[in-house]
Design an enzyme around this catalytic site. Structure first.
Site, PDB file in Angstrom:
ATOM      1  N   ARG A  36      10.327  -3.139  -6.367  1.00 51.66           N
ATOM      2  CA  ARG A  36      10.952  -1.943  -5.802  1.00 51.66           C
ATOM      3  C   ARG A  36      11.383  -2.208  -4.354  1.00 51.66           C
ATOM      4  O   ARG A  36      12.330  -1.636  -3.853  1.00 51.66           O
ATOM      5  CB  ARG A  36       9.923  -0.809  -5.845  1.00 51.66           C
ATOM      6  CG  ARG A  36      10.432   0.592  -5.779  1.00 51.66           C
ATOM      7  CD  ARG A  36       9.308   1.588  -6.086  1.00 51.66           C
ATOM      8  NE  ARG A  36       7.979   1.080  -5.723  1.00 51.66           N
ATOM      9  CZ  ARG A  36       7.453   1.164  -4.507  1.00 51.66           C
ATOM     10  NH1 ARG A  36       8.106   1.728  -3.524  1.00 51.66           N
ATOM     11  NH2 ARG A  36       6.244   0.684  -4.269  1.00 51.66           N
ATOM     12  N   CYS A  60       1.260  -7.885  -7.011  1.00 49.27           N
ATOM     13  CA  CYS A  60      -0.100  -7.776  -7.564  1.00 49.27           C
ATOM     14  C   CYS A  60      -0.114  -8.065  -9.062  1.00 49.27           C
ATOM     15  O   CYS A  60      -0.923  -8.856  -9.543  1.00 49.27           O
ATOM     16  CB  CYS A  60      -0.700  -6.398  -7.270  1.00 49.27           C
ATOM     17  SG  CYS A  60      -1.174  -6.242  -5.539  1.00 49.27           S
ATOM     18  N   GLU A  71      -7.914  -3.164 -13.029  1.00 56.63           N
ATOM     19  CA  GLU A  71      -6.725  -3.078 -13.866  1.00 56.63           C
ATOM     20  C   GLU A  71      -7.018  -3.587 -15.266  1.00 56.63           C
ATOM     21  O   GLU A  71      -7.684  -4.593 -15.444  1.00 56.63           O
ATOM     22  CB  GLU A  71      -5.591  -3.913 -13.251  1.00 56.63           C
ATOM     23  CG  GLU A  71      -5.126  -3.422 -11.891  1.00 56.63           C
ATOM     24  CD  GLU A  71      -4.409  -2.068 -11.954  1.00 56.63           C
ATOM     25  OE1 GLU A  71      -4.058  -1.639 -13.066  1.00 56.63           O
ATOM     26  OE2 GLU A  71      -4.216  -1.456 -10.884  1.00 56.63           O
ATOM     27  N   HIS A 126      -7.272  -3.006  -7.846  1.00 56.78           N
ATOM     28  CA  HIS A 126      -6.534  -2.405  -6.736  1.00 56.78           C
ATOM     29  C   HIS A 126      -7.491  -1.573  -5.887  1.00 56.78           C
ATOM     30  O   HIS A 126      -8.397  -0.922  -6.415  1.00 56.78           O
ATOM     31  CB  HIS A 126      -5.411  -1.492  -7.257  1.00 56.78           C
ATOM     32  CG  HIS A 126      -4.077  -2.180  -7.345  1.00 56.78           C
ATOM     33  ND1 HIS A 126      -3.395  -2.355  -8.534  1.00 56.78           N
ATOM     34  CD2 HIS A 126      -3.288  -2.738  -6.376  1.00 56.78           C
ATOM     35  CE1 HIS A 126      -2.250  -2.993  -8.300  1.00 56.78           C
ATOM     36  NE2 HIS A 126      -2.153  -3.236  -6.999  1.00 56.78           N
TER      37      HIS A 126
HETATM   38  N1  PCA Z   1      -0.351  -4.758  -3.088  1.00 61.54           N
HETATM   39  C1  PCA Z   1       0.943  -5.000  -3.691  1.00 61.54           C
HETATM   40  C2  PCA Z   1       1.227  -6.449  -3.416  1.00 61.54           C
HETATM   41  C3  PCA Z   1       0.248  -6.881  -2.387  1.00 61.54           C
HETATM   42  C4  PCA Z   1      -0.741  -5.804  -2.324  1.00 61.54           C
HETATM   43  O1  PCA Z   1      -1.791  -5.824  -1.669  1.00 61.54           O
HETATM   44  C5  PCA Z   1       1.001  -4.604  -5.156  1.00 61.54           C
HETATM   45  O2  PCA Z   1       0.280  -3.684  -5.572  1.00 61.54           O
HETATM   46  O3  PCA Z   1       1.773  -5.203  -5.907  1.00 61.54           O
END
Ligand code: PCA
Length: 222
Positions: free
Chosen positions: A97, A150, A87, A174
């Site tokens: 959400r 996240c 990111e 991610h």
């Molecule tokens: N993904 C979520 C929160 C925890 C995770 O593994 C996110 O993308 O915010």
């Protein structure tokens, strides 16, 4: 005689617990698989974070305190994505959400009251993407970590690293769903655990080896 040994370098690697009714969260499977892995004199320390606004930051603070890491990489699941996605930016917004694992659903609140609007990752995100793709692993820079837990932990991490002087680098990646998770849904992209692990290994290796990010276009999500 001078016998001093260099201090042990730690890389803090976090993953999240499952959320949103999913039975697993690959971000933790990947982090756990790399616990204890060493590169360039640094050792990975894996820590699981609760998928709960606020509590995740408390756990992160404990881990920062315990491991005094030289590098911090937080992982999270982005189901729907087909690539490993470092990111670029964390924003000072919580806008859930869905409820988190404690039933909290903040809407349009700040992660840190009075904090800057955003922080950029201090990981060499493009060099990481380049290294992963050169190794045959789908990867792309992402320009949004969303506004759920996240992004919340990514922002809180960067805020702490900045307040501490900015010498410790950190950021967020991610990861896609695992095939077993995708199989519970109709048509969800996925990536095998061993591929995810190799990609994150490569990303950490690159972050430890590369100080200055490469400057190139391409390889980002739209
Ligand atoms: N993904 C979520 C929160 C925890 C995770 O593994 C996110 O993308 O915010």
């Amino acid at each position: 005689m001078y016998h001093a040994t260099p201090p042990a370098l730690n890389v803090l690697l976090t993953g999240f617990e499952p959320f949103a009714q999913d039975p697993l969260n690959p971000s933790w499977d990947v982090a756990r698989a790399l616990d204890g892995w060493q590169h360039a004199g640094a050792t990975v320390r894996a820590v699981q974070l609760p998928c709960v606004f606020g509590e995740a930051i408390v756990r992160l603070d404990q881990a920062l305190q315990q491991w005094q890491p030289a590098l911090v990489v937080c992982l999270g699941l982005a189901s729907g994505r087909a690539a490993l996605t470092p990111e670029r930016v964390a924003i000072n917004v919580d806008d859930a959400r869905i409820p988190d694992n404690a039933g909290h659903q903040p809407v349009d609140t700040a992660v840190e009251q009075g904090g800057p609007v955003a922080y950029l990752s201090t990981l060499p995100i493009k060099a990481m993407v380049r290294a992963m793709r050169a190794d045959g692993i789908p990867a792309a820079v992402s320009n949004t970590a969303g506004t759920f837990v996240c992004n919340h932990i990514f922002y809180a991490l960067m805020h702490r690293l900045a307040l501490a002087g900015g010498k410790v680098r950190g950021g967020f990646i991610h990861v896609p769903a695992l095939p077993a998770l995708a199989a519970l849904h109709a048509d969800m992209p996925s990536m095998a655990l061993e591929t995810q692990v190799r990609g994150i290994q490569m990303a950490i290796q690159t972050a430890l080896d590369v100080r200055e990010d490469v400057r190139e276009t391409g390889g980002q999500l739209h």
